[in-house]
Scaffold this active site. Structure first.
Site, PDB file in Angstrom:
ATOM      1  N   GLU A   1       6.755   3.607 -14.331  1.00 42.32           N
ATOM      2  CA  GLU A   1       5.164   4.300 -14.408  1.00 42.32           C
ATOM      3  C   GLU A   1       5.551   5.411 -14.383  1.00 42.32           C
ATOM      4  OE1 GLU A   1       2.184   3.563 -11.161  1.00 42.32           O
ATOM      5  OE2 GLU A   1       3.854   3.347 -10.191  1.00 42.32           O
TER       6      GLU A   1
ATOM      7  N   HIS B   1       7.069   9.575  -7.299  1.00 38.99           N
ATOM      8  CA  HIS B   1       7.697   8.389  -6.449  1.00 38.99           C
ATOM      9  C   HIS B   1       9.056   7.423  -6.925  1.00 38.99           C
ATOM     10  CE1 HIS B   1       4.534   5.772  -7.597  1.00 38.99           C
ATOM     11  NE2 HIS B   1       5.336   4.593  -7.905  1.00 38.99           N
TER      12      HIS B   1
ATOM     13  N   HIS C   1      10.753   0.228  -9.749  1.00 36.61           N
ATOM     14  CA  HIS C   1      10.200   1.413 -10.832  1.00 36.61           C
ATOM     15  C   HIS C   1      10.654   2.584 -10.062  1.00 36.61           C
ATOM     16  CE1 HIS C   1       6.044   0.640  -8.768  1.00 36.61           C
ATOM     17  NE2 HIS C   1       6.153   1.833  -9.035  1.00 36.61           N
TER      18      HIS C   1
END
Length: 134
Positions: free
Chosen positions: A130, A7, A79
């Site tokens: 991440e 994502h 992010h």
């Protein structure tokens, strides 16, 4: 080592308005808000055919997203999240190559119920990364 893009996270100053914009203007499949107290955020996932968008909104006074929004009042990309098969092996490899893992270095459980780690943006061209174990 990294797998597919899981994502892209966007910090938003108004979660309801952002969700509605994706739903109506873009015709996206928008999930329900989900509080993540361990991370200090409320998230909404938008399902796309090849990945997801994660809308982030501050939860509580110590939310890291509030600091981001203080610097970027209109919101913005916060992010990117990449999938890895083994988060501990990925972490150890990254540390060996000089990357900094944020926090204690131990994975936390993320919004998808899977282990996650964050990598320092200064080690990745200004982008907070991440990693999520799949």
């Amino acid at each position: 080592m990294i797998g597919r893009l899981n994502h892209v996270a966007i910090a938003v100053p108004d979660l309801e308005a952002a969700s509605e914009q994706y739903r109506t203007a873009l015709g996206a499949n928008v999930g329900a808000p989900q509080d993540e107290p361990d991370h200090g955020v409320t998230v909404v996932f938008i399902e796309l055919p090849n990945t997801k968008i994660e809308l982030l909104y501050p939860l509580g006074e110590n939310s890291p997203i509030q600091g981001f929004l203080d610097k970027n009042p209109a919101g913005g990309i916060h992010h990117v999240c990449y999938e890895v098969d083994n988060i501990l092996q990925a972490r150890d490899h990254l540390v060996e190559t000089g990357a900094r893992v944020l926090g204690t270095g131990e994975p936390k459980i993320g919004a998808h119920g899977k282990p996650v780690l964050f990598l320092h943006p200064k080690d990745f061209n200004g982008c907070l990364v991440e990693l999520e174990q799949v």
